[in-house]
Design an enzyme around this catalytic site. Structure first.
Site, PDB file in Angstrom:
ATOM      1  N   HIS A 253       8.344 -42.176 -15.732  1.00 37.53           N
ATOM      2  CA  HIS A 253       7.505 -42.790 -16.949  1.00 37.53           C
ATOM      3  C   HIS A 253       7.700 -44.158 -17.263  1.00 37.53           C
ATOM      4  O   HIS A 253       6.717 -44.973 -17.675  1.00 37.53           O
ATOM      5  CB  HIS A 253       7.826 -42.015 -18.123  1.00 37.53           C
ATOM      6  CG  HIS A 253       6.857 -40.837 -18.347  1.00 37.53           C
ATOM      7  ND1 HIS A 253       7.148 -39.736 -17.354  1.00 37.53           N
ATOM      8  CD2 HIS A 253       5.844 -40.546 -18.894  1.00 37.53           C
ATOM      9  CE1 HIS A 253       6.349 -38.729 -17.638  1.00 37.53           C
ATOM     10  NE2 HIS A 253       5.408 -39.212 -18.662  1.00 37.53           N
ATOM     11  N   HIS A 270      -3.476 -41.295 -17.407  1.00 39.55           N
ATOM     12  CA  HIS A 270      -1.775 -41.219 -17.472  1.00 39.55           C
ATOM     13  C   HIS A 270      -1.206 -40.352 -16.229  1.00 39.55           C
ATOM     14  O   HIS A 270      -0.271 -41.045 -15.755  1.00 39.55           O
ATOM     15  CB  HIS A 270      -1.436 -40.722 -18.964  1.00 39.55           C
ATOM     16  CG  HIS A 270       0.044 -40.494 -19.135  1.00 39.55           C
ATOM     17  ND1 HIS A 270       1.001 -41.530 -19.536  1.00 39.55           N
ATOM     18  CD2 HIS A 270       0.855 -39.243 -18.977  1.00 39.55           C
ATOM     19  CE1 HIS A 270       2.196 -40.822 -19.635  1.00 39.55           C
ATOM     20  NE2 HIS A 270       1.923 -39.576 -19.141  1.00 39.55           N
TER      21      HIS A 270
END
Length: 359
Positions: A253, A270
């Protein structure tokens, strides 16, 4: 050592569950619902949503979400809550964050109804707040996790298959990042350390995806319900949601955040960026080539990106990759949670080596 676990009070997943929404409002002891809803869902599922409220004479209001989770919109909706005592969010990630934010400011219970299985956000006690122009502003840490997360599999099945695949990309990082945080004894979003229970839950998330992900995608493409599809939806939303919040985030991330400085990265979702970044994390950890190969071949089979070009990032210079690496290593991001000390040069070389891997 303190160990803390956050999770929704109740998680419900089933077929045509949207028809039972009013029943779940009553189970929470409430009798009037303020429903924030994506316009697409309003246009396609309005009758299914309101029928149970009408049949049981339960007060409700449908408010269409305008597309941006910003303070100005939150304040506008807060002015309309006097006659209601529970918030319901129905839609994609921003609509759900919007409902959670309203519930936070008003101290109301909240029911979350995701309409795609593309991220693990529905179960979390975070809301991402943006400006009116759509620029990220801040995260709000909520007082509680959602009271109910209600997943209607039939609604999820109406979403484009790309969203399920992106959800798989986001979810598969859960185990690797949780494992990194467990080894480093890092604090999670909860303020506690990773429990063995969460480590095993995140591993189950990965195992379900590797075992059933391809068949789930085939089912969705054919519009056919299957146990594989049901299990992968659970992995994407619940196992990954509870996993990341209680297991922590790390390189995957952090690198996702670094990639967002590239305009070309806006073409990808994402979960697609996180999927790519997960392979980079495995390379940085020096995992066996067979393990990396297994993941790359799985990605190729289901349609997740395995290199920058497949993310839509073409003709990138070494200088740009170094900028991505620099942002990724900013300690305000989750790179700090890894058990290794990872430098900008490490990330630069790992990205370069991944782009050269051919299986």
């Amino acid at each position: 050592m303190k160990k803390i676990i956050f999770s929704p009070s109740t998680y419900i997943q089933g077929r045509q569950e949207i028809k039972n929404l009013e029943k779940y409002v009553k189970q929470l002891g409430k009798n009037s619902a303020y429903i924030v809803i994506d316009e697409f869902i309003y246009n396609n599922y309005k009758d299914q949503i309101i029928n149970s409220f009408i049949e049981n004479n339960t007060k409700y209001n449908l408010a269409i979400f305008n597309g941006e989770c910003c303070i100005e919109e939150i304040e506008k909706h807060r002015q309309n809550l006097q006659d209601y005592n529970i918030i319901i969010g129905i839609g994609g990630g921003k609509a759900l964050d919007f409902a959670k934010a309203i519930s936070y400011y008003e101290d109301y219970p909240v029911i979350i109804v995701p309409t795609v299985a593309s991220t693990d956000a529905p179960c979390s006690r975070l809301s991402a707040i943006y400006t009116q122009k759509g620029e990220f502003l801040q995260y709000i840490t909520l007082k509680n996790s959602p009271d109910i997360v209600l997943v209607d599999v039939d609604i999820i099945m109406k979403a484009p298959v790309r969203f399920l695949i992106a959800g798989i990309g986001d979810a598969i990082s859960t185990y690797y990042e949780t494992n990194a945080c467990y080894k480093s004894n890092s604090k999670t979003i909860t303020g506690g350390n990773v429990t063995k229970h969460i480590l095993m839950l995140s591993k189950l998330c990965r195992d379900i995806i590797l075992q059933d992900g391809y068949n789930a995608i085939l089912s969705l493409k054919d519009g056919i319900y299957s146990q594989a599809l049901d299990d992968v939806i659970e992995a994407n939303i619940y196992l990954s949601g509870v996993g990341f919040e209680n297991g922590g985030l790390s390189v995957a991330h952090a690198l996702h955040n670094g990639l967002t400085i590239l305009k070309d990265s806006y073409k990808s979702l994402h979960g697609e960026k996180v999927a790519f970044a997960t392979i980079v994390q495995l390379i940085l950890e020096g995992r066996p080539l067979d393990e990396i190969k297994e993941l790359i071949l799985f990605y190729k089979k289901i349609g997740l990106p395995t290199n920058l070009e497949e993310l839509g990032i073409n003709n990138i210079s070494d200088e740009e990759i170094r900028k991505v690496a620099k942002v990724s290593c900013d300690l305000k991001y989750t790179i700090r949670n890894h058990f290794l000390t990872i430098t900008e040069e490490d990330i630069f070389l790992a990205i370069k080596s991944l782009n050269k891997l051919i299986f």
